[in-house]
Write a protein that holds these residues in place. Structure first.
Motif, PDB file in Angstrom:
ATOM      1  N   HIS A  12     -14.909 -18.686  -8.676  1.00  0.00           N
ATOM      2  CA  HIS A  12     -13.511 -18.313  -8.411  1.00  0.00           C
ATOM      3  C   HIS A  12     -13.346 -16.847  -8.800  1.00  0.00           C
ATOM      4  N   LEU A  13     -13.353 -16.016  -7.788  1.00  0.00           N
ATOM      5  CA  LEU A  13     -13.209 -14.575  -7.991  1.00  0.00           C
ATOM      6  C   LEU A  13     -11.851 -14.111  -7.500  1.00  0.00           C
ATOM      7  N   LEU A  14     -11.420 -12.973  -8.033  1.00  0.00           N
ATOM      8  CA  LEU A  14     -10.208 -12.307  -7.552  1.00  0.00           C
ATOM      9  C   LEU A  14     -10.597 -10.929  -7.041  1.00  0.00           C
ATOM     10  N   VAL A  15     -10.283 -10.660  -5.788  1.00  0.00           N
ATOM     11  CA  VAL A  15     -10.487  -9.336  -5.203  1.00  0.00           C
ATOM     12  C   VAL A  15      -9.155  -8.598  -5.310  1.00  0.00           C
ATOM     13  N   ILE A  16      -9.162  -7.483  -6.042  1.00  0.00           N
ATOM     14  CA  ILE A  16      -7.910  -6.808  -6.403  1.00  0.00           C
ATOM     15  C   ILE A  16      -7.953  -5.361  -5.925  1.00  0.00           C
ATOM     16  N   PRO A  17      -7.068  -4.973  -5.014  1.00  0.00           N
ATOM     17  CA  PRO A  17      -7.020  -3.557  -4.618  1.00  0.00           C
ATOM     18  C   PRO A  17      -6.660  -2.674  -5.814  1.00  0.00           C
ATOM     19  N   ARG A  18      -7.284  -1.519  -5.905  1.00  0.00           N
ATOM     20  CA  ARG A  18      -6.930  -0.579  -6.973  1.00  0.00           C
ATOM     21  C   ARG A  18      -5.488  -0.095  -6.816  1.00  0.00           C
ATOM     22  N   GLN A  19      -5.051   0.042  -5.593  1.00  0.00           N
ATOM     23  CA  GLN A  19      -3.677   0.485  -5.309  1.00  0.00           C
ATOM     24  C   GLN A  19      -2.705  -0.637  -5.668  1.00  0.00           C
ATOM     25  N   HIS A  20      -1.639  -0.295  -6.381  1.00  0.00           N
ATOM     26  CA  HIS A  20      -0.655  -1.337  -6.691  1.00  0.00           C
ATOM     27  C   HIS A  20       0.174  -1.652  -5.455  1.00  0.00           C
ATOM     28  N   LEU A  21      -0.045  -2.877  -4.950  1.00  0.00           N
ATOM     29  CA  LEU A  21       0.758  -3.425  -3.860  1.00  0.00           C
ATOM     30  C   LEU A  21       1.221  -4.782  -4.367  1.00  0.00           C
ATOM     31  N   ALA A  22       2.511  -5.027  -4.369  1.00  0.00           N
ATOM     32  CA  ALA A  22       3.015  -6.233  -5.038  1.00  0.00           C
ATOM     33  C   ALA A  22       2.517  -7.511  -4.376  1.00  0.00           C
ATOM     34  N   SER A  23       2.412  -7.498  -3.058  1.00  0.00           N
ATOM     35  CA  SER A  23       2.007  -8.707  -2.335  1.00  0.00           C
ATOM     36  C   SER A  23       1.752  -8.322  -0.887  1.00  0.00           C
ATOM     37  N   LEU A  24       1.423  -9.319  -0.062  1.00  0.00           N
ATOM     38  CA  LEU A  24       1.284  -9.056   1.377  1.00  0.00           C
ATOM     39  C   LEU A  24       2.563  -8.447   1.941  1.00  0.00           C
ATOM     40  N   ASP A  25       3.695  -8.798   1.355  1.00  0.00           N
ATOM     41  CA  ASP A  25       4.976  -8.282   1.849  1.00  0.00           C
ATOM     42  C   ASP A  25       5.073  -6.756   1.749  1.00  0.00           C
ATOM     43  N   ALA A  26       4.253  -6.157   0.900  1.00  0.00           N
ATOM     44  CA  ALA A  26       4.329  -4.705   0.676  1.00  0.00           C
ATOM     45  C   ALA A  26       3.429  -3.909   1.623  1.00  0.00           C
ATOM     46  N   LEU A  27       2.647  -4.611   2.435  1.00  0.00           N
ATOM     47  CA  LEU A  27       1.687  -3.887   3.274  1.00  0.00           C
ATOM     48  C   LEU A  27       2.367  -3.109   4.391  1.00  0.00           C
ATOM     49  N   PRO A  71       1.107  -0.141   7.761  1.00  0.00           N
ATOM     50  CA  PRO A  71      -0.098   0.262   8.503  1.00  0.00           C
ATOM     51  C   PRO A  71      -1.025   1.165   7.689  1.00  0.00           C
ATOM     52  N   ALA A  72      -0.501   1.837   6.680  1.00  0.00           N
ATOM     53  CA  ALA A  72      -1.355   2.703   5.851  1.00  0.00           C
ATOM     54  C   ALA A  72      -2.441   1.911   5.130  1.00  0.00           C
ATOM     55  N   GLU A  73      -2.213   0.595   4.980  1.00  0.00           N
ATOM     56  CA  GLU A  73      -3.197  -0.241   4.279  1.00  0.00           C
ATOM     57  C   GLU A  73      -4.139  -0.966   5.231  1.00  0.00           C
ATOM     58  N   ASP A  74      -4.101  -0.670   6.508  1.00  0.00           N
ATOM     59  CA  ASP A  74      -4.955  -1.400   7.458  1.00  0.00           C
ATOM     60  C   ASP A  74      -6.440  -1.250   7.105  1.00  0.00           C
ATOM     61  N   GLY A  75      -6.843  -0.049   6.709  1.00  0.00           N
ATOM     62  CA  GLY A  75      -8.247   0.168   6.354  1.00  0.00           C
ATOM     63  C   GLY A  75      -8.642  -0.616   5.116  1.00  0.00           C
ATOM     64  N   LEU A  76      -7.756  -0.660   4.144  1.00  0.00           N
ATOM     65  CA  LEU A  76      -8.004  -1.426   2.923  1.00  0.00           C
ATOM     66  C   LEU A  76      -8.176  -2.909   3.243  1.00  0.00           C
ATOM     67  N   ILE A  77      -7.299  -3.429   4.069  1.00  0.00           N
ATOM     68  CA  ILE A  77      -7.360  -4.867   4.386  1.00  0.00           C
ATOM     69  C   ILE A  77      -8.640  -5.196   5.143  1.00  0.00           C
ATOM     70  N   ALA A  78      -9.018  -4.344   6.073  1.00  0.00           N
ATOM     71  CA  ALA A  78     -10.278  -4.568   6.796  1.00  0.00           C
ATOM     72  C   ALA A  78     -11.452  -4.523   5.822  1.00  0.00           C
ATOM     73  N   HIS A  79     -11.417  -3.591   4.905  1.00  0.00           N
ATOM     74  CA  HIS A  79     -12.480  -3.480   3.896  1.00  0.00           C
ATOM     75  C   HIS A  79     -12.593  -4.778   3.104  1.00  0.00           C
ATOM     76  N   ILE A  80     -11.463  -5.324   2.677  1.00  0.00           N
ATOM     77  CA  ILE A  80     -11.483  -6.553   1.883  1.00  0.00           C
ATOM     78  C   ILE A  80     -12.015  -7.721   2.711  1.00  0.00           C
ATOM     79  N   MET A  81     -11.562  -7.838   3.952  1.00  0.00           N
ATOM     80  CA  MET A  81     -12.006  -8.960   4.787  1.00  0.00           C
ATOM     81  C   MET A  81     -13.511  -8.927   4.989  1.00  0.00           C
ATOM     82  N   ARG A  82     -14.061  -7.741   5.143  1.00  0.00           N
ATOM     83  CA  ARG A  82     -15.502  -7.632   5.365  1.00  0.00           C
ATOM     84  C   ARG A  82     -16.282  -7.790   4.057  1.00  0.00           C
TER      85      ARG A  82
END
Ligand code: AMP
Length: 111
Positions: A38-53, A55-66
């Motif tokens: 059970h791991l947690l993948v945590i962006p370094r950038q403070h984003l409160a939740s998916l609700d805060a995303l 388009p500027a975070e599109d690259g970050l989200i793709a990075h996490i998915m991969r």
């Protein structure tokens, strides 16, 4: 965010073992694991939740998915894994810094 637990872990103010880290995310074991892995993948950038995303975070989200399947492979989860993102109090979110749960290591029940 000065009162954010995950920001403090990212800053090294609160210790947590790092399974992986790069310039965009850190990955730590969940302190209260719900599965053998059970791991947690945590962006370094403070984003409160998916609700805060935005388009500027599109690259970050793709990075996490991969990254997720690579982490699962490293954890020895060839039969599969589950990812969970709780969003908002109604979604069971307890820590308001976006994070992705990666679970596996046992057959997980359907829901
Ligand atoms: P959520 O309900 O999606 O906000 O999940 C928060 C998760 O963070 C829970 O599964 C907790 O067990 C986990 N957690 C809380 N504190 C820590 C910590 N210091 N280190 C690692 N995981 C933590």
């Amino acid at each position: 965010m000065s009162d954010c637990l995950f920001c403090k872990i990212i800053a090294g103010e609160i210790p947590a073992p790092r399974v992986y880290s790069d310039d965009q995310v850190i990955v730590i074991p969940d302190i209260n694991p719900k599965a053998p892995a059970h791991l947690l993948v945590i962006p370094r950038q403070h984003l409160a939740s998916l609700d805060a995303l935005t388009p500027a975070e599109d690259g970050l989200i793709a990075h996490i998915m991969r990254l997720l399947p690579k982490l699962a492979q490293e954890q020895g989860l060839p039969n599969g894994f589950r990812t969970v993102i709780n969003t908002g109090r109604g979604g069971g979110q307890e820590i308001f810094h976006l994070h992705i749960h990666l679970l596996g290591g046992t057959p997980l029940p359907g829901f």
